[in-house]
Every structure is written in C-alpha cells, then in structure tokens.
Motif scaffolding. Structure first.
Motif, PDB file in Angstrom:
ATOM      1  N   GLU A 115       0.842  -1.144  -0.092  1.00 15.07           N
ATOM      2  CA  GLU A 115      -0.048  -0.121  -0.091  1.00 15.07           C
ATOM      3  C   GLU A 115       0.665   1.338  -0.074  1.00 15.07           C
ATOM      4  O   GLU A 115       0.639   2.330  -0.665  1.00 15.07           O
ATOM      5  CB  GLU A 115      -0.936   0.042   1.187  1.00 15.07           C
ATOM      6  CG  GLU A 115      -2.007  -0.991   1.106  1.00 15.07           C
ATOM      7  CD  GLU A 115      -2.900  -1.117   2.292  1.00 15.07           C
ATOM      8  OE1 GLU A 115      -2.387  -0.529   3.424  1.00 15.07           O
ATOM      9  OE2 GLU A 115      -3.656  -2.073   2.286  1.00 15.07           O
ATOM     10  N   ILE A 116       2.007   1.278   0.795  1.00 15.97           N
ATOM     11  CA  ILE A 116       2.871   2.179   0.483  1.00 15.97           C
ATOM     12  C   ILE A 116       3.283   2.706  -0.689  1.00 15.97           C
ATOM     13  O   ILE A 116       3.539   3.615  -1.484  1.00 15.97           O
ATOM     14  CB  ILE A 116       4.116   2.008   1.354  1.00 15.97           C
ATOM     15  CG1 ILE A 116       3.712   1.803   2.892  1.00 15.97           C
ATOM     16  CG2 ILE A 116       5.113   3.236   1.344  1.00 15.97           C
ATOM     17  CD1 ILE A 116       4.872   1.507   3.815  1.00 15.97           C
ATOM     18  N   ALA A 117       3.822   1.467  -1.635  1.00 18.26           N
ATOM     19  CA  ALA A 117       3.982   1.531  -2.851  1.00 18.26           C
ATOM     20  C   ALA A 117       3.083   2.300  -3.970  1.00 18.26           C
ATOM     21  O   ALA A 117       3.165   3.043  -4.663  1.00 18.26           O
ATOM     22  CB  ALA A 117       4.717   0.182  -3.468  1.00 18.26           C
ATOM     23  N   GLN A 118       1.933   1.871  -3.556  1.00 14.86           N
ATOM     24  CA  GLN A 118       0.865   2.349  -4.396  1.00 14.86           C
ATOM     25  C   GLN A 118       0.390   3.696  -3.995  1.00 14.86           C
ATOM     26  O   GLN A 118       0.200   4.410  -4.853  1.00 14.86           O
ATOM     27  CB  GLN A 118      -0.619   1.435  -3.980  1.00 14.86           C
ATOM     28  CG  GLN A 118      -1.805   1.941  -4.744  1.00 14.86           C
ATOM     29  CD  GLN A 118      -2.979   1.172  -4.391  1.00 14.86           C
ATOM     30  OE1 GLN A 118      -2.931   0.273  -3.664  1.00 14.86           O
ATOM     31  NE2 GLN A 118      -4.120   1.348  -5.148  1.00 14.86           N
ATOM     32  N   PHE A 119       0.497   4.271  -2.749  1.00 14.83           N
ATOM     33  CA  PHE A 119       0.481   5.545  -2.078  1.00 14.83           C
ATOM     34  C   PHE A 119       1.344   6.386  -2.868  1.00 14.83           C
ATOM     35  O   PHE A 119       1.216   7.545  -3.213  1.00 14.83           O
ATOM     36  CB  PHE A 119       0.810   5.844  -0.930  1.00 14.83           C
ATOM     37  CG  PHE A 119       0.611   6.978  -0.346  1.00 14.83           C
ATOM     38  CD1 PHE A 119      -0.669   7.860  -0.167  1.00 14.83           C
ATOM     39  CD2 PHE A 119       1.764   7.575   0.194  1.00 14.83           C
ATOM     40  CE1 PHE A 119      -0.580   8.996   0.568  1.00 14.83           C
ATOM     41  CE2 PHE A 119       1.833   8.832   0.693  1.00 14.83           C
ATOM     42  CZ  PHE A 119       0.673   9.582   0.784  1.00 14.83           C
ATOM     43  N   LEU A 120       2.771   6.006  -2.983  1.00 16.80           N
ATOM     44  CA  LEU A 120       3.847   6.897  -3.852  1.00 16.80           C
ATOM     45  C   LEU A 120       3.696   6.807  -5.148  1.00 16.80           C
ATOM     46  O   LEU A 120       4.584   7.532  -5.666  1.00 16.80           O
ATOM     47  CB  LEU A 120       4.985   6.209  -3.094  1.00 16.80           C
ATOM     48  CG  LEU A 120       5.297   6.473  -1.595  1.00 16.80           C
ATOM     49  CD1 LEU A 120       6.627   6.163  -1.060  1.00 16.80           C
ATOM     50  CD2 LEU A 120       4.970   7.955  -1.195  1.00 16.80           C
ATOM     51  N   SER A 121       2.881   6.082  -5.656  1.00 15.16           N
ATOM     52  CA  SER A 121       2.969   5.767  -7.242  1.00 15.16           C
ATOM     53  C   SER A 121       2.266   6.957  -7.832  1.00 15.16           C
ATOM     54  O   SER A 121       2.465   7.236  -9.025  1.00 15.16           O
ATOM     55  CB  SER A 121       2.320   4.551  -7.681  1.00 15.16           C
ATOM     56  OG  SER A 121       0.772   4.720  -7.296  1.00 15.16           O
ATOM     57  N   ARG A 122       1.699   7.823  -7.028  1.00 13.06           N
ATOM     58  CA  ARG A 122       1.026   9.225  -7.612  1.00 13.06           C
ATOM     59  C   ARG A 122       1.591  10.264  -7.107  1.00 13.06           C
ATOM     60  O   ARG A 122       2.485  10.215  -5.812  1.00 13.06           O
ATOM     61  CB  ARG A 122      -0.450   9.173  -7.162  1.00 13.06           C
ATOM     62  CG  ARG A 122      -0.561   9.381  -5.707  1.00 13.06           C
ATOM     63  CD  ARG A 122      -1.934   9.788  -5.334  1.00 13.06           C
ATOM     64  NE  ARG A 122      -2.430   9.765  -3.739  1.00 13.06           N
ATOM     65  CZ  ARG A 122      -1.943  10.799  -2.869  1.00 13.06           C
ATOM     66  NH1 ARG A 122      -1.069  11.727  -3.402  1.00 13.06           N
ATOM     67  NH2 ARG A 122      -2.095  10.753  -1.832  1.00 13.06           N
ATOM     68  N   PRO A 123       1.768  11.380  -7.944  1.00  9.77           N
ATOM     69  CA  PRO A 123       2.487  12.632  -7.081  1.00  9.77           C
ATOM     70  C   PRO A 123       1.642  13.219  -6.118  1.00  9.77           C
ATOM     71  O   PRO A 123       0.502  12.912  -5.918  1.00  9.77           O
ATOM     72  CB  PRO A 123       2.346  13.599  -8.363  1.00  9.77           C
ATOM     73  CG  PRO A 123       1.257  13.291  -9.163  1.00  9.77           C
ATOM     74  CD  PRO A 123       1.101  11.719  -8.985  1.00  9.77           C
ATOM     75  N   PRO A 124       2.352  14.028  -5.039  1.00  9.54           N
ATOM     76  CA  PRO A 124       1.653  14.786  -3.963  1.00  9.54           C
ATOM     77  C   PRO A 124       0.546  15.748  -4.514  1.00  9.54           C
ATOM     78  O   PRO A 124       0.608  16.281  -5.593  1.00  9.54           O
ATOM     79  CB  PRO A 124       2.916  15.469  -3.334  1.00  9.54           C
ATOM     80  CG  PRO A 124       3.907  15.553  -4.348  1.00  9.54           C
ATOM     81  CD  PRO A 124       3.817  14.329  -5.199  1.00  9.54           C
ATOM     82  N   LEU A 125      -0.560  15.785  -3.658  1.00 15.02           N
ATOM     83  CA  LEU A 125      -1.720  16.552  -4.067  1.00 15.02           C
ATOM     84  C   LEU A 125      -1.488  18.138  -3.828  1.00 15.02           C
ATOM     85  O   LEU A 125      -1.910  18.812  -4.310  1.00 15.02           O
ATOM     86  CB  LEU A 125      -2.906  15.991  -3.650  1.00 15.02           C
ATOM     87  CG  LEU A 125      -3.250  14.484  -4.105  1.00 15.02           C
ATOM     88  CD1 LEU A 125      -4.433  13.759  -3.339  1.00 15.02           C
ATOM     89  CD2 LEU A 125      -3.337  14.481  -5.640  1.00 15.02           C
ATOM     90  N   GLU A 126      -1.192  18.151  -2.411  1.00 14.26           N
ATOM     91  CA  GLU A 126      -1.170  19.569  -1.884  1.00 14.26           C
ATOM     92  C   GLU A 126       0.329  19.961  -1.766  1.00 14.26           C
ATOM     93  O   GLU A 126       0.642  21.307  -1.771  1.00 14.26           O
ATOM     94  CB  GLU A 126      -1.875  19.785  -0.753  1.00 14.26           C
ATOM     95  CG  GLU A 126      -3.508  19.314  -0.993  1.00 14.26           C
ATOM     96  CD  GLU A 126      -4.347  19.499   0.436  1.00 14.26           C
ATOM     97  OE1 GLU A 126      -3.587  19.968   1.303  1.00 14.26           O
ATOM     98  OE2 GLU A 126      -5.503  19.035   0.355  1.00 14.26           O
ATOM     99  N   ALA A 127       0.972  19.093  -1.181  1.00 12.32           N
ATOM    100  CA  ALA A 127       2.310  19.586  -0.655  1.00 12.32           C
ATOM    101  C   ALA A 127       3.446  19.372  -1.725  1.00 12.32           C
ATOM    102  O   ALA A 127       3.149  18.818  -2.800  1.00 12.32           O
ATOM    103  CB  ALA A 127       2.807  18.782   0.670  1.00 12.32           C
ATOM    104  N   SER A 128       4.530  19.851  -1.443  1.00 12.19           N
ATOM    105  CA  SER A 128       5.961  19.718  -2.431  1.00 12.19           C
ATOM    106  C   SER A 128       6.276  18.031  -2.548  1.00 12.19           C
ATOM    107  O   SER A 128       7.026  17.834  -3.371  1.00 12.19           O
ATOM    108  CB  SER A 128       6.819  20.493  -2.052  1.00 12.19           C
ATOM    109  OG  SER A 128       7.491  20.273  -0.890  1.00 12.19           O
TER     110      SER A 128
END
Length: 319
Positions: A115-128
């Motif tokens: 799930e960590i890998a899946q979470f990091l597969s997209r770019p951040p939405l609000e922060a840098s």
C-alpha cells in the motif's frame, strides 16, 4: 512558533531536521532511532508539519495541525503495526477497542508495504512531497522489509520516516538507505517537565516507575497506567516474597486468573525493580530477581501462566 515546540529534550534531532528543511536538503528516508517514549513519534509529526507547511500555496497552519493530528492529509501515510483478526487488519488501538484477544504481537505486514508503494505511485496533491511514516518499523517481517527496500531505492517525490528502537533492530540494507537521527533518553529535569505538561506529575513521586522508565516519559506514563490495573490487594500481597508454599500457590492462582498475559509480563518487570530496591542486597534477593526473569521468558514463550507463577513463587519461598 516552531512545529518542534512540543518536543522536549531532543535538541540534536530538532536541529538536524530543522536545518534539513531550511536548506532544502530533505533526505529521501530517515531513521528515527531511540527508546520507546522519548519523543520519536512526536518528532515525526512535528517534522511532517514542517515539511508539509513548506508549499507553493498558502497554508492554514491550524487546519494543517488538526489534519495531521488524525493523520488526515492526502500527502501523508502513517503506517502502524496491525493484528490480523477475521481477515481484517486492526491497529493496537482498534484491537483494544474491539476487545480482540491478542495472542501474538502486531506487525507491519507485506500488504501494508504494498500500500505504501501504491500511495507513492501518484504525485503529491497539496504539498511539495509525499511523506510516509512507519511507526515501530522493527515489527516488519523479512518479506515486508525486502518489499520496502525496493521503495527506498526509488522513493520518487517522497520522504519515508522509519521509527525504530535502534539501528540494529532493522535490516542493514534498510538502515544504509536512511539518514539516521538519534533520539536519547531524557534527563531527570526534562522528564519532570514532560510529565508535568502531560498532567502526570504524580508519577514523579513513584521511584519504581521512574526507574522502570529509564528516561522515557512515554514509558513512565504507560507503566503508571499499567500499575493502576493491578488490584491493590494483590500488589500489597506481593510487596514481600511469599513466606509459605500455601501463600505462593494462592498468589499464583490469583495472578493467573485476574491478569491478562501482557499485564503479567509487566508485573514481573515491576516486581524485579521493587524487590531490588526494597530488599537487602543479598544472594537471596539476587536469586529472587533471577527467578522473576526466568518467569518472564517462560510467559513470552507461552508457557501456561499459572504453572509459571506457581514454580516461580515456590522457588522464591525457598530463596
């Protein structure tokens, strides 16, 4: 006010992390290493707030703090060890609330690492950048640790924070990819400050609890709360080693029938400290402390609790 204002007694960690953000040198991965209860998780929350507040768009700091308090930010993933119950993963808090009997310690599972890998597969939405915090990272099984290694090699636009008791508690391959941030046990003055601010000043009058905590205010609070769960009559009876086999067997029966396994293990630690501080330093006292340590190992190996206590307390009578 600095996000690190609530963190007491860790000036080195605060300096390292603050400078990393100020100089735009945030590492892809950090290892917050130190004893439980000295501020590692609090430091992680403070660091996350500092990093996420540095964005190209204006940030409502009060709103950000509230979201981070509940780990409710789209660019933050906070991972905790879980129990597996009826096919569902439960954190320690959720398991306690649901009344789930815990026969084995919680762990960070391979599914959570995926799930960590899946979470990091997209770019951040609000922060840098995105941030992942792995609390109690030492609970990862080898398969989960190897899965995390792939993510650490290519974290992308993200930072991972691993919280563990020591460098040795993690695989060397994981440690080598993290910037190590040490956390130290607190001085007596810092301990007093933290406990007073937490509304737990009465613990300062409990030398056995403070000795067990060994410079960890979080551990001191946990020990104090655990002590409150022990029946007062049982504690009084255990104030001195049992004097007769009958008394030993009666105590063993009461302990095994009254206290849960984890509480029994805690009680053994407490009694070791209590007897060592209150009894004369003699070979008999040393023998009693050793008997309690053996009992601790037996309970951790799931030996029948009542039998463990009967043998231990009878041996204490002989001592």
């Amino acid at each position: 006010m600095s996000p690190f204002a609530p963190l007491i007694g860790q000036p080195q960690a605060i300096s390292l992390l603050t400078q990393a953000v100020a100089k735009h040198r945030i590492a892809p991965a950090y290892l917050f290493a130190g004893a439980v209860g000295v501020g590692r998780s609090l430091a992680a929350r403070c660091f996350v707030e500092l990093v996420l507040s540095h964005t190209t768009t204006p940030v409502n700091l009060e709103g950000l703090q509230q979201r981070l308090k509940h780990h409710n930010h789209p660019d933050l993933l906070w991972v905790e060890p879980t129990y597996l119950h009826q096919g569902k993963r439960l954190t320690a808090a959720a398991a306690e609330e649901a009344g789930v009997k815990r026969k084995s310690p919680p762990m960070i599972r391979l599914e959570q690492v995926r799930e960590i890998a899946q979470f990091l597969s997209r770019p951040p939405l609000e922060a840098s950048r995105s941030i992942v915090v792995l609390d109690q990272a030492e609970t990862m099984a080898e398969a989960a640790a190897n899965g995390l290694l792939k993510t650490l090699e290519e974290p992308g636009q993200a930072t991972l924070i691993l919280i563990a008791p020591s460098v040795e508690s993690l695989l060397p391959t994981l440690v080598s990819r993290c910037q190590k941030t040490p956390f130290y046990r607190l001085s007596s003055e810092a301990m007093a400050q933290v406990l007073q601010q937490a509304g737990q000043a009465e613990i300062l009058q409990q030398p056995q609890i403070l000795q067990l905590a060994q410079g960890s205010p979080g551990a001191a609070i946990a020990h104090w709360q655990q002590l409150q769960t022990i029946p007062a009559d049982l504690l009084q009876a255990l104030g001195q080693p049992p004097r007769s086999p009958r008394a030993a067997l009666t105590l063993a029966r009461q302990i095994a029938s009254t206290l849960e396994s984890e509480t029994q293990i805690w009680l053994l630690d407490y009694l070791q400290q209590w007897y060592w501080q209150t009894l004369p330093v003699t070979p008999a006292t040393q023998s009693i402390v050793q008997q309690l340590e053996k009992a601790r190992r037996y309970l951790q190996q799931f030996v029948q609790p009542r039998l463990t206590w009967e043998v231990t307390l009878l041996n204490m009578v002989q001592s």
